[in-house]
Motif scaffolding. Structure first.
Motif, PDB file in Angstrom:
ATOM      1  N   PHE A  73      16.915 -14.704  39.208  1.00 56.03           N
ATOM      2  CA  PHE A  73      15.736 -13.925  39.592  1.00 56.03           C
ATOM      3  C   PHE A  73      15.987 -12.424  39.434  1.00 56.03           C
ATOM      4  O   PHE A  73      15.110 -11.679  38.994  1.00 56.03           O
ATOM      5  CB  PHE A  73      15.337 -14.231  41.031  1.00 56.03           C
ATOM      6  N   ARG A  74      17.188 -11.988  39.794  1.00 54.78           N
ATOM      7  CA  ARG A  74      17.507 -10.552  39.687  1.00 54.78           C
ATOM      8  C   ARG A  74      17.467 -10.079  38.240  1.00 54.78           C
ATOM      9  O   ARG A  74      16.987  -8.969  37.949  1.00 54.78           O
ATOM     10  CB  ARG A  74      18.872 -10.273  40.294  1.00 54.78           C
ATOM     11  N   LYS A  75      17.966 -10.901  37.322  1.00 56.57           N
ATOM     12  CA  LYS A  75      17.952 -10.536  35.905  1.00 56.57           C
ATOM     13  C   LYS A  75      16.530 -10.349  35.399  1.00 56.57           C
ATOM     14  O   LYS A  75      16.305  -9.646  34.413  1.00 56.57           O
ATOM     15  CB  LYS A  75      18.649 -11.620  35.079  1.00 56.57           C
ATOM     16  N   ARG A  76      15.590 -10.984  36.052  1.00 55.81           N
ATOM     17  CA  ARG A  76      14.187 -10.890  35.655  1.00 55.81           C
ATOM     18  C   ARG A  76      13.486  -9.687  36.264  1.00 55.81           C
ATOM     19  O   ARG A  76      12.282  -9.513  36.085  1.00 55.81           O
ATOM     20  CB  ARG A  76      13.463 -12.182  36.048  1.00 55.81           C
ATOM     21  N   GLY A  77      14.213  -8.877  37.001  1.00 54.59           N
ATOM     22  CA  GLY A  77      13.642  -7.668  37.572  1.00 54.59           C
ATOM     23  C   GLY A  77      13.191  -7.789  39.010  1.00 54.59           C
ATOM     24  O   GLY A  77      12.511  -6.891  39.528  1.00 54.59           O
ATOM     25  N   PHE A  78      13.567  -8.894  39.677  1.00 51.36           N
ATOM     26  CA  PHE A  78      13.168  -9.093  41.064  1.00 51.36           C
ATOM     27  C   PHE A  78      14.321  -8.791  42.014  1.00 51.36           C
ATOM     28  O   PHE A  78      15.474  -9.153  41.751  1.00 51.36           O
ATOM     29  CB  PHE A  78      12.736 -10.547  41.305  1.00 51.36           C
ATOM     30  N   ALA A  79      14.003  -8.137  43.123  1.00 51.62           N
ATOM     31  CA  ALA A  79      14.900  -8.174  44.265  1.00 51.62           C
ATOM     32  C   ALA A  79      14.787  -9.565  44.874  1.00 51.62           C
ATOM     33  O   ALA A  79      13.791 -10.263  44.664  1.00 51.62           O
ATOM     34  CB  ALA A  79      14.512  -7.109  45.285  1.00 51.62           C
TER      35      ALA A  79
END
Length: 323
Positions: A73-79
């Motif tokens: 999820f983080r790699k996708r731009g999400f915290a």
């Protein structure tokens, strides 16, 4: 409410087979009814700022189990913000021993609502997307009814809206479990094959995942910190769960959900009922469902080909809003 049994420190288990994503913050918060809950938050790593994924787990689970998914999820731009439900993981246990216990599923709603108030709003960037697995998926559906402004979208993995091969109706099972609870048997265990603690010897016929490496990560984490594991649910938990599933089965329920929802079902699920998920998906006005072929219950813990489908479905669903 039963007095909570204090958990150990809030730190996360970081081992070679299941490395912790860098940059996380871990701690405790208190719910509105004074239960101490372990939580963790991570900032995004991608260039895009896309908001925060609030990840809520299934029964028996803990934050460490989702390290790989948190990184995705983080790699996708999400915290990413997550926590352990009361009675499991590193949060306060409600009864002594390793059994799953809760008085009512409204208590889980209290956990989620308190997390939103105490952690998400002050410490995490909006918009907020709720991702729930199994039991967490059931609680997430009620969040879509109780407060439609808490989360912009709800993405569910094998939500526990029914049990596989259940012998009675939800309402009938709730009445049986409720009667046993009423006469003082609520703390006694009641369980099925899928409630066994994960161990190396249980992999061949386990109902959770066909991926041995990811299955053994769960085993390794609990070996490193046995206090994270819990065993069978209690009669009280079962009564609460059946009552909530009976409510989901009412004709009026789907129309009450007022946020966009995508439910993924596992075609080979032996824990929750894939058919019930499909029926609910067909009745929802603001949501739909997909069935992932060849998948067992733990969609985020499955083989790469299956996880790829799950994450692609997440990407498409969220992109509908974020672009």
């Amino acid at each position: 409410m039963i007095a909570a049994v204090a958990a150990a420190g809030p730190d996360l288990v970081n081992i070679a087979s299941n490395p912790m994503p860098e940059g996380g913050q871990v701690g405790y918060f208190l719910t509105s009814d004074k239960v101490r809950i372990r939580y963790a938050i991570w900032p995004r790593t991608g260039e895009k700022h896309r908001g925060t994924v609030c990840l809520v787990q299934g029964r028996t689970e803990f934050i460490e189990k989702y390290f790989e998914t948190i990184a995705d999820f983080r790699k996708r731009g999400f915290a990413v913000a997550t926590f352990d439900w009361r009675g499991q993981g590193g949060s306060d246990r409600l009864i002594a021993g390793d059994l799953g216990y809760v008085d009512t599923f409204d208590d889980y709603w209290c956990d989620l609502q308190s997390f939103h108030t105490e952690i998400l709003l002050p410490d995490c960037p909006p918009p907020f997307y709720l991702v729930g697995h199994s039991m967490g998926g059931l609680v997430s559906l009620f969040a879509g009814i109780n407060d439609r402004l808490m989360f912009d979208r709800v993405f569910l993995s094998a939500p526990m809206v029914g049990l596989d091969h259940q012998p009675l109706s939800f309402a009938g099972m709730a009445r049986v479990a409720g009667a046993l609870n009423f006469v003082g048997l609520g703390k006694l265990p009641i369980g099925r094959k899928g409630d066994r603690l994960a161990a190396e010897q249980t992999f061949p016929d386990n109902p959770l995942t066909s991926d041995r490496t990811r299955y053994m990560r769960m085993v390794d984490v609990v070996k490193a910190r046995p206090a994270l594991g819990i065993g069978a649910p209690t009669i009280s938990w079962a009564a609460a769960a059946m009552t909530s599933m009976a409510e989901v089965g009412r004709d009026s329920f789907p129309g009450k959900i007022r946020v966009p929802v995508l439910m993924l079902a596992a075609a080979l699920d032996q824990v929750v009922s894939t058919g019930t998920i499909e029926q609910l998906g067909l009745r929802m006005r603001t949501g739909h469902h997909m069935v992932i072929a060849g998948a067992r219950h733990e969609l985020f813990m499955e083989k790469d080909a299956i996880r790829g489908q799950v994450l692609a479905a997440f990407d498409a669903f969220i992109t509908e809003q974020t672009g």
